[in-house]
Design a protein around this motif. Sequence first.
Motif, mmCIF file in Angstrom:
data_model
loop_
_atom_site.group_PDB
_atom_site.id
_atom_site.type_symbol
_atom_site.label_atom_id
_atom_site.label_comp_id
_atom_site.label_asym_id
_atom_site.label_seq_id
_atom_site.Cartn_x
_atom_site.Cartn_y
_atom_site.Cartn_z
ATOM 1 N N LEU A 1 38.846 -11.886 30.751
ATOM 2 C CA LEU A 1 39.529 -10.610 30.997
ATOM 3 C C LEU A 1 39.077 -10.007 32.322
ATOM 4 N N LEU A 2 37.789 -10.063 32.584
ATOM 5 C CA LEU A 2 37.253 -9.536 33.832
ATOM 6 C C LEU A 2 37.842 -10.280 35.027
ATOM 7 N N ALA A 3 37.921 -11.593 34.945
ATOM 8 C CA ALA A 3 38.496 -12.390 36.035
ATOM 9 C C ALA A 3 39.965 -12.029 36.246
ATOM 10 N N GLU A 4 40.692 -11.814 35.172
ATOM 11 C CA GLU A 4 42.107 -11.442 35.282
ATOM 12 C C GLU A 4 42.265 -10.093 35.984
ATOM 13 N N VAL A 5 41.462 -9.125 35.597
ATOM 14 C CA VAL A 5 41.527 -7.798 36.206
ATOM 15 C C VAL A 5 41.131 -7.859 37.676
ATOM 16 N N MET A 6 40.084 -8.599 37.968
ATOM 17 C CA MET A 6 39.571 -8.645 39.341
ATOM 18 C C MET A 6 40.421 -9.503 40.270
ATOM 19 N N SER A 7 41.355 -10.258 39.740
ATOM 20 C CA SER A 7 42.230 -11.068 40.592
ATOM 21 C C SER A 7 43.125 -10.192 41.465
ATOM 22 N N THR A 8 43.296 -8.936 41.075
ATOM 23 C CA THR A 8 44.145 -8.024 41.857
ATOM 24 C C THR A 8 43.372 -6.789 42.325
ATOM 25 N N HIS B 1 38.139 -0.836 34.657
ATOM 26 C CA HIS B 1 37.526 -0.771 33.326
ATOM 27 C C HIS B 1 38.603 -0.489 32.270
ATOM 28 N N ILE B 2 39.477 0.467 32.561
ATOM 29 C CA ILE B 2 40.571 0.795 31.635
ATOM 30 C C ILE B 2 41.520 -0.399 31.499
ATOM 31 N N HIS B 3 41.799 -1.076 32.594
ATOM 32 C CA HIS B 3 42.681 -2.248 32.557
ATOM 33 C C HIS B 3 42.082 -3.343 31.673
ATOM 34 N N VAL C 1 42.264 -4.751 24.027
ATOM 35 C CA VAL C 1 42.908 -4.118 22.867
ATOM 36 C C VAL C 1 44.207 -4.834 22.522
ATOM 37 N N ARG C 2 45.010 -5.122 23.521
ATOM 38 C CA ARG C 2 46.303 -5.766 23.271
ATOM 39 C C ARG C 2 46.133 -7.174 22.716
ATOM 40 N N PHE D 1 51.648 1.680 31.596
ATOM 41 C CA PHE D 1 50.772 2.243 30.566
ATOM 42 C C PHE D 1 49.981 3.424 31.118
ATOM 43 N N VAL D 2 49.338 3.248 32.256
ATOM 44 C CA VAL D 2 48.535 4.351 32.794
ATOM 45 C C VAL D 2 49.409 5.460 33.375
ATOM 46 N N ASP D 3 50.597 5.112 33.852
ATOM 47 C CA ASP D 3 51.517 6.165 34.301
ATOM 48 C C ASP D 3 51.895 7.060 33.128
#
Length: 127
Positions: free
Chosen positions: A6-13, A22-24, A30-31, A86-88
């Motif tokens: 999950l961390l790698a996926e978030v940090m890819s962008t 962190h929220i991402h 969660v999903r 989601f965050v919007d």
Amino acid sequence: MAFDDLLAEVMSTADRFGHRQHIHLTWLAVRRYGTGAAVTLVSDGIRRTARYAGAPQKYHATVSRAWVELVGYHAAEHTGDDFDAFVDGNPALLDKRLLTRFYRSSTLAAPEAKAGWVEPDLRPIPG
């Protein structure tokens, strides 16, 4: 490990791991795993990362769980697959001070809150 993926996926962008990331990461956890499993996955991952970085004192059990529960609550209301949407739709999640709606600062500063789960003392976390 799931947290590392999950961390790698978030940090890819992203170029740094800030609050939005962190929220991402939490939203993805969660999903994919449900809120209950995400509490353990995210908390253990953050604890391990803090320890690896030589700063185990930065891990805070109550803060970690509270954020997962808040994201889980809002994720249940938002069925889309787009994190930006989601965050919007839930901009309060991007406010690092959001937990002050649920906890007194003295409660979060207590050793018990750092070491384990402490219930909110201002109002319950929705869920």
